[in-house]
Structures are given as structure tokens and as C-alpha cells.
Write an enzyme that holds these catalytic residues in place. Structure first.
Site, PDB file in Angstrom:
ATOM      1  N   GLU A 133      10.035  15.032  15.938  1.00 14.24           N
ATOM      2  CA  GLU A 133      10.421  15.781  14.481  1.00 14.24           C
ATOM      3  C   GLU A 133       9.524  16.699  13.991  1.00 14.24           C
ATOM      4  O   GLU A 133       8.557  16.711  13.967  1.00 14.24           O
ATOM      5  CB  GLU A 133      11.076  14.423  13.822  1.00 14.24           C
ATOM      6  N   LYS A 140       0.930  -1.185  -0.058  1.00 11.93           N
ATOM      7  CA  LYS A 140       0.086  -0.206   0.139  1.00 11.93           C
ATOM      8  C   LYS A 140       0.893   1.155  -0.006  1.00 11.93           C
ATOM      9  O   LYS A 140       1.601   1.519   0.894  1.00 11.93           O
ATOM     10  CB  LYS A 140      -0.941  -0.156   1.309  1.00 11.93           C
ATOM     11  N   GLU A 156      10.340   1.023  10.341  1.00 16.71           N
ATOM     12  CA  GLU A 156      11.497   2.048  10.210  1.00 16.71           C
ATOM     13  C   GLU A 156      10.615   3.207  10.316  1.00 16.71           C
ATOM     14  O   GLU A 156       9.739   3.602   9.596  1.00 16.71           O
ATOM     15  CB  GLU A 156      11.963   2.178   8.589  1.00 16.71           C
ATOM     16  N   CYS A 178      12.916  11.102   7.639  1.00 20.49           N
ATOM     17  CA  CYS A 178      13.096  10.745   8.944  1.00 20.49           C
ATOM     18  C   CYS A 178      14.443  10.749   9.441  1.00 20.49           C
ATOM     19  O   CYS A 178      14.786  10.595  10.696  1.00 20.49           O
ATOM     20  CB  CYS A 178      12.835   9.297   9.181  1.00 20.49           C
TER      21      CYS A 178
HETATM   22  C1  SIN Z   1      13.337   8.276   5.296  1.00 18.39           C
HETATM   23  O1  SIN Z   1      13.200   9.419   5.568  1.00 18.39           O
HETATM   24  O2  SIN Z   1      12.536   7.491   5.768  1.00 18.39           O
HETATM   25  C2  SIN Z   1      14.410   7.856   4.474  1.00 18.39           C
HETATM   26  C3  SIN Z   1      15.432   8.646   4.125  1.00 18.39           C
HETATM   27  C4  SIN Z   1      16.564   7.945   3.539  1.00 18.39           C
HETATM   28  O3  SIN Z   1      16.587   6.693   2.996  1.00 18.39           O
HETATM   29  O4  SIN Z   1      17.897   8.377   3.363  1.00 18.39           O
END
Ligand code: SIN
Length: 483
Positions: free
Chosen positions: A387, A180, A256, A290
Site C-alpha cells: 500500500e 498506547k 487490524e 488501510c
Molecule cells: C483504518 O484505516 O485502519 C481504518 C479505516 C476505517 O475505519 O474506515
């Protein structure tokens, strides 16, 4: 949207190797965050269609796993080559639905494709063991087998790379997937499926379920015991929900999740390297990754010069529609994202932060936000704990190494951390003390198909990419043979 090959623009879901509309042809709008315009109406599937995709994936997976790893690798290699051959069109689709500058989108296509290339090779290096038996008339062996069908839920911030980072180790291992994509960015996912189809990836191995009802689709995947693994990139809150929902069928999980990356600049850092690295980490994808630096800790002796130089560099950034030449920062994905940034900046200001530059919506309107630098940040502020996911660089002052490490670790998250120093011993001491899955020293960009990507604490479970990534899609079987 101008494409060399307009047939890459697909708006139906992709199930069992066929393009599928939703019942009653239900659709949802995909908008360009740079202009607010609707660019496509995409099939809006739900729980029943998710189950149909799982029905298709189960027999397809068995046939795919029965093929040799070399054979699977050759099909994957073709997929990689076709992605690279269509890279410009894929980048245009990505920028149009997500907003990142076209140069970053081109980089993401190459980054995303690199996982397919890498795991096509890794497919052929899956090995079991023959162990020294403790019993004279028995022999001990292990071999590795695919987990089976997996469910994947991917985010909007990397509409290509987060798909390939999950799908390629899975299919290399002999699994099939039901995926998805984020509702903001389904067109990149569908274009990837179109190219996979052309490459000869068999029907049922990659199924793309597009839809607005993410909770229903996710819950259907988690509750179905034919799905043996879930892999997700997104918020910690949703990761916890998926883990709870998967408890009943005890699946393998790769998560993640959120980050709250510290970036520490020591007095002995090379200032040019530190500024370049901070700019790259902070403003990548307008701060919407992230692993973007979220809290920038700067030592007393270098603080004033660093703050001045970072402010100058931030002011020089070109903000605009990612399709325009020279644009370095595009729009924020949506109003919700913009409002969170505004909340964080307002909170910091109310608690004593000084705005060195930016601090407001951009004059371009829409969801554009000014590249922002805030000084005098403190641990009472929202930005210390969560964040921001936006182009806001908050500067915190520190004096000693211990103080920097304590502040950096004072969070439930543990994804990525950055340090800038010219001292080798400090580099090792601090890297070891940081409670993070990834540490980037003297560089603001570290992501690659070769390095293991993943976090500790509330940032998740498992590693993606690298030589470890394929293990997440394999089970170890122990064979004991009496002789
Ligand atoms: C993400 O922001 O989840 C991935 C960042 C990355 O692969 O560098």
C-alpha cells in the site's frame, strides 16, 4: 490552536484516573504536519510506567466487571454524549495534530463516538446459552465473561476512531485497558481520556501511556501475563512482532493490519457512481487509510473515459491546511510517509507508468503531495504489492472478470476490496471470489459501527465494530451441573 474548552488539551499521560508526567519530566514534541510547528510537549513514558498502568488496571477491572452491564452502559453513554458535546474542539485537536481536513475530522469524531454508543447498547445483549444435555442427570450452560485487562496500540491515521473502536467493546464487556496511542497523535487520545474522566469512567479502566519508545511499551504489554488480550491497528510487520511477543503468555489477539485494496470498475458500472466512489475511497485522509483503494482495475471498454474523468476530478481537488475552508486534502503525516509515496511513484514511472496528473510534491512544500493519477500500471510495480498510503491512484487495465479477480487476489493482503458494476449476478460472483474481509459494492465508503471491520490473510485477525466486536473481549465459560 483555538479551543472553546482549552482544558481538553492534556499533555500528561493518564494512569489510574490521574494525569502523570514521565520520570525527570521527559517529553516529546507533537507537530502540526500542516505547518511543521510544535503544538505540544507530551509526557514520554516507557516500560516501567506501562507496568504501573497494568498494576492499576488489574483491580479496577475486577470492580468494573462486577457492576451490571446496564450500569456500565450508562457511564459509556455519558462518555458518548460528552464527546458529541465537545465534538468541535476534538475535531480541531485532531486536525491540528494529524492534518486531515476539518470536515473529515468532524466526521471522525461522530464515527468514533458511534462505537461507544453502539457498544454501550451491546453490553446489555451479551448472552450465554442453555444447551440440550446429552446426559440425563447433567445440565449444560455457557456464560460469557470479560477477558480481563487488555493492551491496545492505535495508529495516527484515525486518532479518535481507532481508540473508541477498541476501547468501547472492551469496557462494555467489563474489561480495562492500557492503551498506547501513536506518538504523532497523542493529544486526541488524551482529550478522549479527559472526557472519559468527566463522564465518570472509573480510575484504572482506561489508561493512556504516551511515549516515543513504542517497542518497549508494546513488549511490556505483550510479556505481562496480566494482559489477557492485545488489540492493534497498524502495519503487518508490527502485528507479527506483537503476536510473537505475546506467544509466551498466549493472549487473545485482534490485529487490524495492512491492506492493498483493489477497486474494480467493470464496463457496465455507472460512471458517475464509479468516479465518486473512487474519489471517496482513494483520497480519504489523503490516501492514508488501510482501506483506501490502492490498485484500481478498470475494464477495457470504460478505461479511457474513467481515466479522463478521474484525472479531471483529481485536478479539481483543493489541497492545503486542513483548518482552511474547502480543503479536501491535507498534508502527509511525516517525511517518512512522503518518501514512501515518492518511492512508489518513481518506481512506477521507471517501469512505464504514464502520469495523467500530479506525480510530485505539492508547491505548498512541507509534506504536501499532489493528487496523482497514473495510467499503464503493471504487476511488476511496487504499488501492486504494497500500500502506498498516499494520494496516488494507479490504473490497471483488464479485459475479463477472471483476470480482474486473479489480479485483485494476487497479494498477501485481504482487508477491503471495492467493485463497481450494475450487474447483480456479477456483483455476487465477484464479491464471493474476492479473498477479502470486506467488499464494498458501488460505494467508496463503507465503514460504520454496525458493519464488521477486519481482514483475512496478512491483513489480520478478528473483527471490530458490529455485533461481533464485543466477542473479541469475552471468554465463553462452560458450566456443567450434575443434578
Ligand atoms: C483504518 O484505516 O485502519 C481504518 C479505516 C476505517 O475505519 O474506515
Amino acid at each position: 490552536m483555538k479551543l472553546n474548552d482549552p482544558t481538553l488539551l492534556r499533555t500528561d499521560a493518564y494512569i489510574n484516573g490521574a494525569w502523570a508526567a514521565a520520570p525527570q519530566d521527559r517529553r516529546f514534541a507533537v507537530t502540526n504536519p500542516a505547518t511543521g510547528e510544535t503544538i505540544a510537549e507530551v509526557a514520554d513514558l516507557g516500560a516501567a510506567e506501562t507496568t504501573a498502568a497494568i498494576d492499576a488496571a488489574v483491580p479496577a477491572q475486577k470492580a468494573w466487571a462486577a457492576r451490571t452491564a446496564k450500569d456500565r452502559a450508562m457511564v459509556m453513554r455519558k462518555w458518548y454524549e460528552l464527546i458529541m458535546a465537545n465534538a468541535e474542539d476534538l475535531a480541531v485537536i485532531l486536525t491540528t495534530e494529524m492534518g486531515k481536513p476539518i470536515t473529515e475530522a468532524r466526521g471522525e469524531i461522530a464515527y468514533g463516538a458511534s462505537f461507544i454508543d453502539w457498544f454501550a447498547e451491546e453490553a446489555r445483549r451479551v448472552c450465554g446459552d442453555v444447551m440440550e444435555s446429552p446426559i440425563p442427570d447433567k445440565r449444560f450452560l455457557t456464560f460469557k465473561q470479560p477477558v480481563g485487562v487488555f493492551g491496545a496500540i492505535t495508529p495516527w491515521n484515525f486518532p479518535i476512531a481507532m481508540i473508541t473502536r477498541k476501547v468501547s467493546p472492551g469496557i462494555a464487556a467489563g474489561c480495562a485497558c492500557v492503551l498506547k496511542p501513536a506518538e504523532q497523535t497523542p493529544l486526541s487520545a488524551l482529550a478522549l481520556a479527559e472526557v472519559a474522566d468527566r463522564a465518570g469512567i472509573p480510575a484504572g479502566i482506561i489508561n493512556i501511556v504516551t511515549g516515543m519508545d513504542a517497542p518497549a511499551i508494546g513488549e511490556t504489554m505483550c510479556a505481562d501475563d496480566r494482559i489477557r488480550k492485545m488489540t492493534f491497528t497498524g502495519s503487518t510487520e508490527v502485528g507479527r512482532i506483537l503476536m510473537r511477543q505475546s506467544a509466551g503468555t498466549l493472549k487473545k489477539m485482534s490485529l487490524e493490519l495492512g491492506g492493498n485494496a483493489p477497486l474494480i470498475v467493470f464496463d457496465d458500472a455507472d460512471i458517475d457512481t464509479a468516479i465518486a466512489g473512487t474519489m471517496a475511497s482513494k483520497y480519504r485522509n489523503a490516501g492514508q487509510t488501510c482501506v483506501c483503494a490502492n490498485r484500481i482495475f478498470v475494464q477495457d471498454g470504460i478505461y479511457d473515459e474513467f481515466a479522463r474523468r478521474l484525472t479531471e476530478a483529481s485536478e479539481a481537488m483543493k489541497v492545503g491546511n486542513g483548518m482552511e475552508d474547502g480543503v479536501e486534502q491535507g498534508p502527509i503525516i511525516d517525511d517518512q510517509g512522503l518518501e514512501k509515496i515518492e518511492r512508489h511513484v518513481a518506481d512506477a514511472r521507471a517501469k512505464g507508468a504514464e502520469v495523467l496528473t500530479g506525480g510530485d510534491r505539492h508547491e505548498l512544500g512541507g509534506t504536501y503531495y499532489q493528487p496523482t493519477v497514473l495510467a499503464n500500471m503493471s504487476s511488476e510495480m511496487m504499488m501492486f504489492g504494497e500500500e502506498t498510503f498516499g494520494p496516488v491512484a494507479g490504473l490497471f487495465r483488464f479485459s475479463t472478470d477472471d483476470e480482474a479477480v486473479a489480479m485483485a487476489n494476487d497479494t498477501e493482503f485481504g482487508l477491503a476490496a471495492y467493485i463497481f458494476t450494475d450487474s447483480t449476478s456479477r456483483l455476487f460472483r465477484v464479491s464471493e471470489a474476492l479473498e477479502y474481509g470486506m467488499v464494498s459494492a458501488n460505494t467508496g465508503i463503507f465503514s460504520s459501527e454496525v458493519g464488521p471491520f477486519g481482514g483475512v490473510k496478512s491483513s489480520g485477525l478478528g473483527r471490530e465494530g458490529s455485533k461481533y466486536g464485543i466477542d473479541e473481549f469475552l471468554e465463553i465459560k462452560f458450566l456443567c451441573v450434575g443434578i
